[in-house]
Enzyme design. Structure first.
Site, mmCIF file in Angstrom:
data_model
loop_
_atom_site.group_PDB
_atom_site.id
_atom_site.type_symbol
_atom_site.label_atom_id
_atom_site.label_comp_id
_atom_site.label_asym_id
_atom_site.label_seq_id
_atom_site.Cartn_x
_atom_site.Cartn_y
_atom_site.Cartn_z
ATOM 1 N N SER A 126 0.837 -1.202 0.000
ATOM 2 C CA SER A 126 0.000 0.000 0.000
ATOM 3 C C SER A 126 0.868 1.246 0.000
ATOM 4 C CB SER A 126 -0.850 -0.031 1.274
ATOM 5 O OG SER A 126 -1.458 1.208 1.500
ATOM 6 N N TYR A 150 -1.798 -1.168 10.883
ATOM 7 C CA TYR A 150 -2.074 -1.702 9.541
ATOM 8 C C TYR A 150 -0.877 -1.427 8.617
ATOM 9 C CZ TYR A 150 -3.586 -1.884 4.731
ATOM 10 O OH TYR A 150 -3.625 -2.153 3.382
ATOM 11 N N LYS A 154 2.086 -4.001 6.765
ATOM 12 C CA LYS A 154 2.480 -4.040 5.351
ATOM 13 C C LYS A 154 3.988 -3.821 5.221
ATOM 14 C CE LYS A 154 -1.457 -4.849 3.471
ATOM 15 N NZ LYS A 154 -1.724 -6.089 2.758
HETATM 16 P P1 NAD Z 1 -10.941 -6.988 1.150
HETATM 17 O O1 NAD Z 1 -11.130 -6.999 2.616
HETATM 18 O O2 NAD Z 1 -12.119 -6.717 0.305
HETATM 19 O O3 NAD Z 1 -10.285 -8.353 0.662
HETATM 20 C C1 NAD Z 1 -9.396 -9.093 1.463
HETATM 21 C C2 NAD Z 1 -9.859 -10.552 1.433
HETATM 22 O O4 NAD Z 1 -8.983 -11.331 2.232
HETATM 23 C C3 NAD Z 1 -11.268 -10.738 1.992
HETATM 24 O O5 NAD Z 1 -12.025 -11.512 1.083
HETATM 25 C C4 NAD Z 1 -11.053 -11.479 3.314
HETATM 26 O O6 NAD Z 1 -12.127 -12.351 3.619
HETATM 27 C C5 NAD Z 1 -9.762 -12.224 3.030
HETATM 28 N N1 NAD Z 1 -8.957 -12.528 4.215
HETATM 29 C C6 NAD Z 1 -8.610 -11.690 5.222
HETATM 30 N N2 NAD Z 1 -7.848 -12.339 6.109
HETATM 31 C C7 NAD Z 1 -7.696 -13.606 5.660
HETATM 32 C C8 NAD Z 1 -7.021 -14.753 6.137
HETATM 33 N N3 NAD Z 1 -6.341 -14.729 7.286
HETATM 34 N N4 NAD Z 1 -7.090 -15.893 5.416
HETATM 35 C C9 NAD Z 1 -7.778 -15.930 4.247
HETATM 36 N N5 NAD Z 1 -8.443 -14.893 3.759
HETATM 37 C C10 NAD Z 1 -8.404 -13.737 4.453
HETATM 38 O O7 NAD Z 1 -9.767 -5.942 0.837
HETATM 39 P P2 NAD Z 1 -9.257 -5.376 -0.558
HETATM 40 O O8 NAD Z 1 -9.599 -3.946 -0.597
HETATM 41 O O9 NAD Z 1 -9.669 -6.275 -1.662
HETATM 42 O O10 NAD Z 1 -7.699 -5.464 -0.310
HETATM 43 C C11 NAD Z 1 -6.923 -6.573 -0.747
HETATM 44 C C12 NAD Z 1 -5.503 -6.383 -0.255
HETATM 45 O O11 NAD Z 1 -4.994 -5.157 -0.750
HETATM 46 C C13 NAD Z 1 -5.371 -6.323 1.269
HETATM 47 O O12 NAD Z 1 -4.193 -7.009 1.632
HETATM 48 C C14 NAD Z 1 -5.248 -4.836 1.549
HETATM 49 O O13 NAD Z 1 -4.529 -4.590 2.716
HETATM 50 C C15 NAD Z 1 -4.501 -4.374 0.322
HETATM 51 N N6 NAD Z 1 -4.719 -2.950 0.001
HETATM 52 C C16 NAD Z 1 -5.993 -2.488 -0.133
HETATM 53 C C17 NAD Z 1 -6.208 -1.154 -0.425
HETATM 54 C C18 NAD Z 1 -7.605 -0.579 -0.509
HETATM 55 O O14 NAD Z 1 -7.762 0.626 -0.366
HETATM 56 N N7 NAD Z 1 -8.632 -1.390 -0.774
HETATM 57 C C19 NAD Z 1 -5.123 -0.296 -0.604
HETATM 58 C C20 NAD Z 1 -3.837 -0.814 -0.479
HETATM 59 C C21 NAD Z 1 -3.647 -2.150 -0.180
HETATM 60 C C1 WQD Z 2 -9.052 9.638 1.164
HETATM 61 C C2 WQD Z 2 -9.253 11.110 1.457
HETATM 62 C C3 WQD Z 2 -9.652 11.591 3.772
HETATM 63 C C4 WQD Z 2 -13.494 9.607 4.161
HETATM 64 C C5 WQD Z 2 -6.640 4.566 3.057
HETATM 65 C C6 WQD Z 2 -5.618 3.812 3.842
HETATM 66 C C7 WQD Z 2 -4.542 3.325 2.920
HETATM 67 C C8 WQD Z 2 -5.135 2.532 1.751
HETATM 68 C C9 WQD Z 2 -6.217 3.286 1.071
HETATM 69 C C10 WQD Z 2 -5.142 0.247 2.361
HETATM 70 C C11 WQD Z 2 -8.546 11.584 2.724
HETATM 71 C C12 WQD Z 2 -10.855 11.953 2.936
HETATM 72 C C13 WQD Z 2 -12.314 10.101 3.659
HETATM 73 C C14 WQD Z 2 -14.512 10.536 4.535
HETATM 74 C C15 WQD Z 2 -13.100 12.332 3.832
HETATM 75 N N1 WQD Z 2 -5.734 1.321 2.193
HETATM 76 N N2 WQD Z 2 -12.121 11.432 3.486
HETATM 77 N N3 WQD Z 2 -14.269 11.854 4.335
HETATM 78 O O1 WQD Z 2 -6.788 7.558 3.904
HETATM 79 O O2 WQD Z 2 -5.931 7.969 1.550
HETATM 80 O O3 WQD Z 2 -6.025 5.680 2.432
HETATM 81 O O4 WQD Z 2 -7.180 3.718 2.038
HETATM 82 O O5 WQD Z 2 -3.976 0.039 2.235
HETATM 83 O O6 WQD Z 2 -3.713 2.542 3.699
HETATM 84 O O7 WQD Z 2 -5.066 4.675 4.820
HETATM 85 O O8 WQD Z 2 -8.113 6.790 1.877
HETATM 86 O O9 WQD Z 2 -10.478 6.884 1.223
HETATM 87 O O10 WQD Z 2 -9.893 6.857 3.678
HETATM 88 O O11 WQD Z 2 -9.385 8.898 2.333
HETATM 89 O O12 WQD Z 2 -12.932 13.548 3.690
HETATM 90 O O13 WQD Z 2 -15.581 10.159 5.013
HETATM 91 O O14 WQD Z 2 -10.653 11.322 1.693
HETATM 92 O O15 WQD Z 2 -9.479 12.531 4.790
HETATM 93 O O16 WQD Z 2 -8.103 12.897 2.494
HETATM 94 P P1 WQD Z 2 -6.663 7.116 2.523
HETATM 95 P P2 WQD Z 2 -9.541 7.281 2.304
#
Ligand code: NAD
Ligand code: WQD
Length: 354
Positions: A126, A150, A154
């Site tokens: 991330s 979190y 990562k």
């Molecule tokens: P999500 O929660 O929709 O998907 C994650 C999946 O992993 C879910 O289906 C959950 O049931 C499964 N899971 C969790 N723990 C598990 C375990 N111990 N064993 C097996 N399955 C498990 O999340 P997402 O948004 O699809 O994110 C996928 C990956 O990308 C995650 O690792 C997340 O940290 C990373 N990521 C997400 C974002 C974002 O904003 N969505 C941003 C950066 C990184």
């Molecule tokens: C985006 C912008 C908020 C909600 C997060 C995780 C990051 C990654 C992606 C997993 C910011 C603003 C948000 C609201 C708002 N996930 N906001 N009102 O914080 O950039 O990233 O998700 O890895 O690790 O930290 O994403 O969508 O929460 O926020 O004003 O109700 O929107 O302040 O500026 P962020 P976000």
């Protein structure tokens, strides 16, 4: 070339979209997910969209015995590891849960991969690992630091993967650092389905638009940005999914080079790559675009900054283009249109009982 891929967390938001793109690119997939933050309905819908049943195993990545059975019955080329927990706030309240799931889960998986000689690995990292960046756009050499469990989980996995690559040069470890994934599949059949009140911006906006939530709070309008609101690199989930296909294609090419024996040092090692558009959009710009594109009202108010937020965060996307020949194609308009199609057709997400 063996094209069978284990997709952990494949029932989740990014995983389900990636399954479709992988199938379209000719990969054979097996999904492994404990459904702790997803619904089997997502798998049903992906199966319908691709026109064949997805092979699904309900399991936890910390369950070494079950993973071994899966690796014993399938010969995988590699693993895409999405499985993990992702709620920043929850991770502050429950750090052990996050380190256990995200760090121990990854170690367990890597151990099983090692035992079965599967050395191609793509990890969901991330942009959060960049903390509060000094220089924008952020490239992959930028300093890393995190302020919440979190993010630390990562970053810890990234360090583990770096050490692993040093210890044994057979590993091919691509670390994809996602910026802000939003949007949904063009079909409107799959999308993001938060369990609770959304923490992230786009699902919050779309739930206000559909009438599930009253009003969006925009956290902070006094940042040093174009309009005072935070700036992020929003990337369409389909582009992101295609970035995984590009990463796998790259690993397959590297495997061919290695097989031909022309280059002894052709292992990929530890390879971090940003997946972003390279373009920053402010929170207010996104809200305004959503209202314009969908013609739906979205009530909002300005509120205090949210603790832990940075002012601006957007990627340099050059490395992905140079190495993976991948770049994001879809626009903010596409992101809003596709989010709205999914949200308006599935106001309660995957739950059909409500
Ligand atoms: P999500 O929660 O929709 O998907 C994650 C999946 O992993 C879910 O289906 C959950 O049931 C499964 N899971 C969790 N723990 C598990 C375990 N111990 N064993 C097996 N399955 C498990 O999340 P997402 O948004 O699809 O994110 C996928 C990956 O990308 C995650 O690792 C997340 O940290 C990373 N990521 C997400 C974002 C974002 O904003 N969505 C941003 C950066 C990184
Ligand atoms: C985006 C912008 C908020 C909600 C997060 C995780 C990051 C990654 C992606 C997993 C910011 C603003 C948000 C609201 C708002 N996930 N906001 N009102 O914080 O950039 O990233 O998700 O890895 O690790 O930290 O994403 O969508 O929460 O926020 O004003 O109700 O929107 O302040 O500026 P962020 P976000």
């Amino acid at each position: 070339m063996n094209n069978k891929i284990l997709v952990t967390g494949g029932a989740g938001y990014i995983g389900s979209h990636t399954c479709i793109e992988l199938h379209q690119a000719g990969y054979d997939i097996v999904v492994y997910d404990n459904l702790s933050n997803s619904s089997y309905e997502a798998i049903n819908r992906v199966s319908k969209l691709i026109g064949r049943p997805i092979e699904f195993i309900k399991g936890d990545v910390r369950n070494s015995e079950l993973l071994k059975q899966v690796f014993a019955t399938h010969q995988f080329f590699g693993v895409i590891h999405f499985a993990g927990l992702k709620a920043v706030g929850e991770s502050v309240a429950k750090p052990l849960k996050y380190y256990n799931n995200n760090v121990s889960g990854t170690i367990t998986l890597l151990n099983v991969m090692k035992e079965y000689n599967v050395n191609n690995f793509i990890f969901s990292s991330s942009a959060t690992v960049y903390g509060d960046p000094d220089i924008l756009p952020i490239d992959e050499t930028s300093a890393r630091s995190c302020t919440n469990p979190y993010g630390q989980s990562k970053l810890t996995v990234e360090h583990i993967l770096e050490d692993l690559a040093v210890s044994d040069n057979n590993w091919n470890l691509i670390v994809l650092r996602y910026f802000n994934p939003v949007g949904a599949h063009l079909s409107g059949q799959i999308g993001e389905d938060p369990n609770d009140i959304p923490n992230n911006l786009m699902p919050y906006i779309s739930q206000v638009a559909v009438g599930k939530l009253k009003q969006l709070s925009i956290f902070g309008n006094d940042y040093l940005t174009v309009d005072g609101t935070g700036v992020r690199d929003f990337i369409h989930v389909t582009d992101l999914a295609q970035g995984h296909v590009a990463a796998l294609n790259y690993l397959q090419q590297q495997a061919v080079v290695k097989e031909n024996g022309s280059d002894q040092k052709s292992s990929v090692g530890f390879l971090p790559i940003n997946l972003g558009t390279g373009k920053g959009t402010s929170v207010l710009e996104l809200v305004t675009a959503f209202i314009e594109v969908t013609k739906q009202p979205v009530a909002y108010q300005f509120a205090e900054r949210r603790a832990g937020d940075v002012a601006s965060c957007y990627a340099s996307a050059d490395k992905a283009k140079d190495i993976l020949n991948w770049e994001a194609k879809l626009s903010i308009t596409d992101m809003c249109e596709d989010t709205w199609r999914w949200q308006s057709r599935n106001p309660n997400g995957y739950s059909i009982n409500i």
